[in-house]
Design a protein around this motif. Structure first.
Motif, short mmCIF file in Angstrom:
data_model
loop_
_atom_site.label_atom_id
_atom_site.label_comp_id
_atom_site.label_asym_id
_atom_site.label_seq_id
_atom_site.Cartn_x
_atom_site.Cartn_y
_atom_site.Cartn_z
N LEU A 161 -2.10 -70.74 30.26
CA LEU A 161 -3.12 -69.40 30.59
C LEU A 161 -3.59 -69.41 31.28
N CYS A 162 -3.20 -68.52 31.63
CA CYS A 162 -4.10 -67.17 33.33
C CYS A 162 -4.24 -66.15 33.55
N ILE A 163 -5.23 -66.68 34.53
CA ILE A 163 -5.87 -65.01 35.18
C ILE A 163 -5.52 -64.62 36.44
N LYS A 164 -5.48 -63.01 36.59
CA LYS A 164 -5.11 -62.83 37.71
C LYS A 164 -5.56 -61.27 37.89
N PRO A 165 -5.32 -61.25 39.35
CA PRO A 165 -6.41 -59.22 39.91
C PRO A 165 -4.92 -58.34 38.41
N GLY A 166 -4.91 -57.84 38.12
CA GLY A 166 -4.31 -56.72 37.64
C GLY A 166 -3.86 -55.10 38.24
N GLN A 167 -3.13 -54.08 37.29
CA GLN A 167 -3.47 -53.66 38.58
C GLN A 167 -3.32 -51.92 37.58
N GLN A 168 -4.05 -50.92 38.23
CA GLN A 168 -3.51 -49.55 36.80
C GLN A 168 -2.35 -49.26 36.52
N PHE A 169 -2.16 -48.07 35.13
CA PHE A 169 -1.50 -47.41 35.56
C PHE A 169 -0.69 -46.69 36.12
N LEU A 170 -2.07 -45.34 36.91
CA LEU A 170 -1.99 -44.67 37.86
C LEU A 170 -2.91 -44.72 38.36
N SER A 171 -1.88 -43.93 40.51
CA SER A 171 -3.16 -44.18 40.69
C SER A 171 -4.07 -42.88 41.19
N ASP A 172 -5.31 -43.89 42.08
CA ASP A 172 -6.78 -43.10 42.72
C ASP A 172 -6.58 -42.14 42.35
N ASP A 173 -5.37 -41.33 42.82
CA ASP A 173 -4.78 -40.00 43.26
C ASP A 173 -5.06 -38.66 41.95
N TYR A 174 -4.47 -39.96 40.84
CA TYR A 174 -4.34 -39.16 39.79
C TYR A 174 -5.51 -38.55 38.64
N MET A 175 -6.04 -40.46 38.94
CA MET A 175 -7.27 -41.04 38.34
C MET A 175 -7.94 -41.19 39.05
N PRO A 176 -9.35 -40.70 40.03
CA PRO A 176 -9.91 -41.22 40.88
C PRO A 176 -11.33 -42.39 39.88
N SER A 177 -11.37 -42.32 38.28
CA SER A 177 -12.06 -42.78 37.80
C SER A 177 -11.78 -44.12 38.28
N CYS A 178 -10.32 -44.74 38.15
CA CYS A 178 -9.87 -46.03 38.26
C CYS A 178 -10.77 -46.93 39.03
N LYS A 179 -11.29 -46.06 39.82
CA LYS A 179 -11.77 -47.34 41.09
C LYS A 179 -12.80 -47.84 41.59
N HIS A 180 -13.44 -47.46 39.99
CA HIS A 180 -14.79 -47.78 39.52
C HIS A 180 -14.72 -49.06 38.19
N TYR A 181 -13.47 -49.85 38.66
CA TYR A 181 -13.17 -50.94 37.77
C TYR A 181 -12.41 -51.78 38.53
N ASP A 182 -12.41 -53.12 37.91
CA ASP A 182 -11.67 -53.90 38.82
C ASP A 182 -10.83 -54.43 37.12
N PHE A 183 -9.34 -54.67 37.51
CA PHE A 183 -8.66 -54.90 36.53
C PHE A 183 -7.80 -56.55 36.39
N TRP A 184 -7.89 -56.99 35.70
CA TRP A 184 -7.49 -58.75 35.40
C TRP A 184 -6.79 -58.35 34.58
N GLU A 185 -5.46 -59.63 34.73
CA GLU A 185 -4.65 -59.89 32.96
C GLU A 185 -5.18 -60.67 33.19
N VAL A 186 -4.89 -60.90 31.88
CA VAL A 186 -4.98 -62.57 30.85
C VAL A 186 -3.12 -62.57 30.15
N THR A 187 -2.74 -64.05 31.43
CA THR A 187 -1.22 -64.18 30.31
C THR A 187 -1.13 -65.07 29.80
N CYS A 188 -0.91 -65.05 28.13
CA CYS A 188 -0.59 -66.17 27.90
C CYS A 188 0.77 -66.58 26.73
N LYS A 189 1.10 -67.84 27.51
CA LYS A 189 2.76 -67.94 26.99
C LYS A 189 2.45 -69.71 25.63
N GLY A 190 3.76 -69.30 25.23
CA GLY A 190 2.97 -70.60 24.01
C GLY A 190 4.83 -69.97 22.58
#
Length: 259
Positions: A161-190
């Motif tokens: 169960l790990c947590i790491k910085p994530g990323q958006q699907f489209l760059s800020d050039d196409y979705m400038p509102s993404c820059k208002h957020y920090d993206f995170w990924e929670v990965t769970c294996k079992g």
């Protein structure tokens, strides 16, 4: 003849509201004229049909497997990903008629990510709580209520169960509102998970990150496995942030011997 198919559902749900980037299924096929099927021809044939039927499904690979193989019960590990987006401290908010509105949500991420508008988010505390989960434990406290849960074995092995910085699907050039957020990924294996276990686990981690729960509160839910031990301050996260990203098998279980 039994075949294993690996398929991709591009933002198409497996369970209600959950996405699958890679899943698997087995199917028994038999020609009425005798003889076998070529796996590559099956892959092409399936995808032609799905495209014609306008089904959001693509088969990546077909493989001949022994009759003892089962796509669900033979799985050795499943990997789930939950995507989060936390509003930054300096993100602008909209105000109108005395009401303070939340930061804009990028349309490219709509129902593909869980947005958290409270910028008070302690990732270090979240990671500290996540470290409690890996191992063989009774996760009954983290199981959602279902009709057939009386005889379910609630002891499960969580490998990671790990947590790491994530990323958006489209760059800020196409979705400038993404820059208002920090993206995170929670990965769970079992190998397997209880009903809503992953979503409730993420909910507990978020509650810790926001200060609604402590690490000790999460430890209690693990130490005292019971539906009554679930802390209601942790609100189960919605299904649309969850992705099934991989299903792994023992290579020996996939070996097909030609007689």
């Amino acid at each position: 003849m039994r075949f294993l198919t690996e398929d991709t559902r591009h933002f198409i749900r497996t369970d209600k509201g959950v996405h699958a980037l890679l899943s698997s299924a087995h199917v028994d096929l038999e020609r009425h004229t005798g003889g076998g099927y070529d796996p590559e021809c099956l892959t092409v044939g399936f995808n032609r049909y799905f495209e014609k039927a306008k089904v959001g499904l693509r088969v990546q690979k077909c493989q001949l497997v022994p009759d003892t193989f089962h796509s669900r019960h033979s799985a050795k590990c499943r990997t789930y990903l939950y995507r989060l987006a936390v509003r930054k401290q300096n993100a602008p908010t909209l105000q109108k008629m005395g009401f303070k509105y939340l930061a804009e949500i990028p349309f490219s991420e709509w129902r593909r990510c869980y947005f958290i508008q409270n910028p008070e988010f302690n990732v270090d505390a979240m990671k500290q709580a996540a470290a409690l989960f890996p191992g063989i434990k009774d996760f009954r406290s983290f199981m959602g209520a279902s009709r057939d849960d009386r005889d379910i074995r609630t002891v499960r092995s969580m490998k990671e169960l790990c947590i790491k910085p994530g990323q958006q699907f489209l760059s800020d050039d196409y979705m400038p509102s993404c820059k208002h957020y920090d993206f995170w990924e929670v990965t769970c294996k079992g190998q397997s998970f209880l009903y809503r276990q992953v979503r409730r686990t993420v909910a507990a981690l978020i509650a810790v990150a926001q200060g609604r729960l402590t690490v000790e509160d999460v430890q209690y839910m693990l130490d005292v496995p019971s539906k009554d031990s679930w802390n209601p301050k942790a609100v189960t996260v919605p299904p649309y942030g969850l992705f099934l990203v991989n299903v792994e098998y023992d290579p020996q279980d996939l070996l097909y011997e030609i007689n």
